[in-house]
Scaffold this motif. Structure first.
Motif, PDB file in Angstrom:
ATOM      1  N   LEU A 125      -1.373   5.713  -2.619  1.00 55.38           N
ATOM      2  CA  LEU A 125      -0.953   4.350  -3.279  1.00 55.38           C
ATOM      3  C   LEU A 125      -0.067   4.075  -2.417  1.00 55.38           C
ATOM      4  O   LEU A 125      -0.727   2.727  -2.345  1.00 55.38           O
ATOM      5  CB  LEU A 125      -0.405   4.849  -4.668  1.00 55.38           C
ATOM      6  CG  LEU A 125       0.563   3.724  -5.731  1.00 55.38           C
ATOM      7  CD1 LEU A 125      -0.291   2.623  -6.257  1.00 55.38           C
ATOM      8  CD2 LEU A 125       1.315   3.684  -6.552  1.00 55.38           C
ATOM      9  N   HIS A 126       0.780   4.360  -1.879  1.00 51.45           N
ATOM     10  CA  HIS A 126       1.619   3.983  -0.685  1.00 51.45           C
ATOM     11  C   HIS A 126       0.267   3.020   0.191  1.00 51.45           C
ATOM     12  O   HIS A 126       0.978   1.532   0.802  1.00 51.45           O
ATOM     13  CB  HIS A 126       2.784   4.393  -0.277  1.00 51.45           C
ATOM     14  CG  HIS A 126       2.976   3.794   1.023  1.00 51.45           C
ATOM     15  ND1 HIS A 126       3.999   3.527   0.457  1.00 51.45           N
ATOM     16  CD2 HIS A 126       2.993   3.936   2.636  1.00 51.45           C
ATOM     17  CE1 HIS A 126       4.276   3.085   2.117  1.00 51.45           C
ATOM     18  NE2 HIS A 126       4.058   3.217   3.223  1.00 51.45           N
ATOM     19  N   ASN A 127      -0.272   3.578   0.582  1.00 52.22           N
ATOM     20  CA  ASN A 127      -1.318   3.049   1.577  1.00 52.22           C
ATOM     21  C   ASN A 127      -1.833   1.893   1.010  1.00 52.22           C
ATOM     22  O   ASN A 127      -2.619   0.864   1.958  1.00 52.22           O
ATOM     23  CB  ASN A 127      -2.577   4.246   2.716  1.00 52.22           C
ATOM     24  CG  ASN A 127      -1.941   5.307   2.869  1.00 52.22           C
ATOM     25  OD1 ASN A 127      -0.233   5.329   3.975  1.00 52.22           O
ATOM     26  ND2 ASN A 127      -2.466   6.568   3.297  1.00 52.22           N
ATOM     27  N   LEU A 148       0.231  -5.868   0.223  1.00 48.82           N
ATOM     28  CA  LEU A 148       1.315  -6.420  -0.860  1.00 48.82           C
ATOM     29  C   LEU A 148       2.619  -5.768  -0.279  1.00 48.82           C
ATOM     30  O   LEU A 148       3.466  -4.498  -0.034  1.00 48.82           O
ATOM     31  CB  LEU A 148       0.587  -5.986  -2.324  1.00 48.82           C
ATOM     32  CG  LEU A 148      -0.790  -5.898  -2.488  1.00 48.82           C
ATOM     33  CD1 LEU A 148      -1.963  -5.275  -3.907  1.00 48.82           C
ATOM     34  CD2 LEU A 148      -0.270  -7.975  -2.782  1.00 48.82           C
ATOM     35  N   ARG A 149       3.351  -5.968  -1.724  1.00 52.40           N
ATOM     36  CA  ARG A 149       4.756  -4.909  -1.446  1.00 52.40           C
ATOM     37  C   ARG A 149       5.215  -4.244  -3.072  1.00 52.40           C
ATOM     38  O   ARG A 149       4.898  -5.149  -3.765  1.00 52.40           O
ATOM     39  CB  ARG A 149       6.011  -5.904  -1.317  1.00 52.40           C
ATOM     40  CG  ARG A 149       6.500  -6.455   0.193  1.00 52.40           C
ATOM     41  CD  ARG A 149       7.254  -7.446   0.071  1.00 52.40           C
ATOM     42  NE  ARG A 149       7.188  -9.250  -0.077  1.00 52.40           N
ATOM     43  CZ  ARG A 149       7.553 -10.027  -0.198  1.00 52.40           C
ATOM     44  NH1 ARG A 149       9.283  -9.098  -0.703  1.00 52.40           N
ATOM     45  NH2 ARG A 149       7.889 -10.726  -0.315  1.00 52.40           N
ATOM     46  N   ASP A 180       6.236   8.075 -10.984  1.00 49.47           N
ATOM     47  CA  ASP A 180       7.197   7.871 -10.152  1.00 49.47           C
ATOM     48  C   ASP A 180       7.541   7.360  -8.866  1.00 49.47           C
ATOM     49  O   ASP A 180       8.612   6.723  -7.917  1.00 49.47           O
ATOM     50  CB  ASP A 180       7.316  10.015  -9.695  1.00 49.47           C
ATOM     51  CG  ASP A 180       7.623  10.358 -10.880  1.00 49.47           C
ATOM     52  OD1 ASP A 180       7.769  10.466 -11.791  1.00 49.47           O
ATOM     53  OD2 ASP A 180       7.193  12.110 -10.307  1.00 49.47           O
ATOM     54  N   PHE A 181       6.706   6.938  -8.350  1.00 47.74           N
ATOM     55  CA  PHE A 181       6.105   6.239  -6.451  1.00 47.74           C
ATOM     56  C   PHE A 181       6.606   5.224  -7.401  1.00 47.74           C
ATOM     57  O   PHE A 181       7.279   4.015  -6.590  1.00 47.74           O
ATOM     58  CB  PHE A 181       4.604   6.407  -6.534  1.00 47.74           C
ATOM     59  CG  PHE A 181       4.746   5.189  -4.879  1.00 47.74           C
ATOM     60  CD1 PHE A 181       5.520   5.944  -3.581  1.00 47.74           C
ATOM     61  CD2 PHE A 181       4.406   4.317  -5.058  1.00 47.74           C
ATOM     62  CE1 PHE A 181       5.381   4.858  -2.673  1.00 47.74           C
ATOM     63  CE2 PHE A 181       3.875   3.530  -4.304  1.00 47.74           C
ATOM     64  CZ  PHE A 181       4.725   3.958  -2.850  1.00 47.74           C
ATOM     65  N   LEU A 182       6.326   4.803  -8.463  1.00 47.72           N
ATOM     66  CA  LEU A 182       7.031   3.234  -8.324  1.00 47.72           C
ATOM     67  C   LEU A 182       8.119   2.923  -9.388  1.00 47.72           C
ATOM     68  O   LEU A 182       8.413   1.952  -9.763  1.00 47.72           O
ATOM     69  CB  LEU A 182       5.367   2.082  -9.675  1.00 47.72           C
ATOM     70  CG  LEU A 182       3.754   2.532  -9.058  1.00 47.72           C
ATOM     71  CD1 LEU A 182       2.751   2.126 -10.813  1.00 47.72           C
ATOM     72  CD2 LEU A 182       4.306   1.872  -7.747  1.00 47.72           C
ATOM     73  N   GLY A 183       8.741   4.036  -9.304  1.00 50.07           N
ATOM     74  CA  GLY A 183      10.537   4.001  -9.976  1.00 50.07           C
ATOM     75  C   GLY A 183      10.202   4.036 -11.712  1.00 50.07           C
ATOM     76  O   GLY A 183      11.127   3.145 -11.842  1.00 50.07           O
ATOM     77  N   SER A 214      -6.017   3.639  -7.290  1.00 44.38           N
ATOM     78  CA  SER A 214      -4.971   3.924  -6.487  1.00 44.38           C
ATOM     79  C   SER A 214      -4.162   4.924  -7.392  1.00 44.38           C
ATOM     80  O   SER A 214      -3.907   6.328  -6.892  1.00 44.38           O
ATOM     81  CB  SER A 214      -4.460   2.974  -5.912  1.00 44.38           C
ATOM     82  OG  SER A 214      -3.773   4.139  -4.766  1.00 44.38           O
ATOM     83  N   VAL A 215      -3.460   4.290  -8.812  1.00 42.26           N
ATOM     84  CA  VAL A 215      -2.767   5.067  -9.527  1.00 42.26           C
ATOM     85  C   VAL A 215      -3.810   6.227 -10.479  1.00 42.26           C
ATOM     86  O   VAL A 215      -3.156   7.019 -10.630  1.00 42.26           O
ATOM     87  CB  VAL A 215      -2.362   3.863 -10.262  1.00 42.26           C
ATOM     88  CG1 VAL A 215      -2.110   4.447 -11.835  1.00 42.26           C
ATOM     89  CG2 VAL A 215      -1.594   2.732  -9.681  1.00 42.26           C
ATOM     90  N   VAL A 216      -4.916   5.974 -10.401  1.00 40.14           N
ATOM     91  CA  VAL A 216      -5.397   6.702 -11.132  1.00 40.14           C
ATOM     92  C   VAL A 216      -5.670   7.561 -10.246  1.00 40.14           C
ATOM     93  O   VAL A 216      -5.557   9.105 -11.040  1.00 40.14           O
ATOM     94  CB  VAL A 216      -7.128   5.729 -11.319  1.00 40.14           C
ATOM     95  CG1 VAL A 216      -8.091   6.873 -11.830  1.00 40.14           C
ATOM     96  CG2 VAL A 216      -7.030   5.349 -12.241  1.00 40.14           C
ATOM     97  N   LYS A 217      -6.043   7.870  -9.015  1.00 43.89           N
ATOM     98  CA  LYS A 217      -5.831   9.399  -8.069  1.00 43.89           C
ATOM     99  C   LYS A 217      -4.743  10.040  -8.593  1.00 43.89           C
ATOM    100  O   LYS A 217      -4.555  10.708  -7.980  1.00 43.89           O
ATOM    101  CB  LYS A 217      -6.326   8.393  -6.934  1.00 43.89           C
ATOM    102  CG  LYS A 217      -7.796   8.077  -6.355  1.00 43.89           C
ATOM    103  CD  LYS A 217      -7.378   7.698  -4.836  1.00 43.89           C
ATOM    104  CE  LYS A 217      -8.923   7.327  -4.578  1.00 43.89           C
ATOM    105  NZ  LYS A 217     -10.219   8.109  -5.028  1.00 43.89           N
TER     106      LYS A 217
END
Length: 114
Positions: free
Chosen positions: A46-48, A55-56, A85-88, A37-40
């Motif tokens: 990724l959130h979905n 998972l959290r 960016d989504f993962l901070g 999902s990170v690769v996408k």
């Protein structure tokens, strides 16, 4: 007009060079699904995927490894900036030079931590 066409053609070539490698899942584990999902490189996907696998996000950020790299390093190494960016992941403090014309391996097998 010629300058505009040149800029458009150059941007298409650069975009094509960055995604020259194919990423293939090594197995069907939950960790590998999140890595793929990170690769996408899509925040919503990724959130979905994280939510579907119960998972959290914090646990994923701190404990998940993709190809023996922490997930944040994996995302920044291969240029998945939206996922980072989504993962901070703070990419502003790290400096690196990427050779986008050089592709060592055309197929990269992705596996998550066990």
């Amino acid at each position: 007009m010629k300058l505009f066409n040149l800029v458009c053609a150059t941007s298409l070539l650069i975009t094509g060079s960055v995604s020259a490698a194919d990423f293939v899942a090594a197995d069907n584990s939950r960790a590998t699904q999140v890595c793929m999902s990170v690769v996408k490189n899509n925040k919503i996907h990724l959130h979905n995927t994280i939510k579907e696998n119960h998972l959290r996000t914090r646990v994923v950020e701190e404990k998940l490894h993709c190809n023996d790299m922490p997930i944040g390093k994996f995302a920044t190494t291969y240029g998945f900036n939206k996922a980072a960016d989504f993962l901070g992941i703070d990419r502003s403090v790290e400096t690196s030079i990427k050779d986008i014309a050089k592709v060592d391996q055309k197929t990269i097998f992705v596996s998550g931590s066990k």
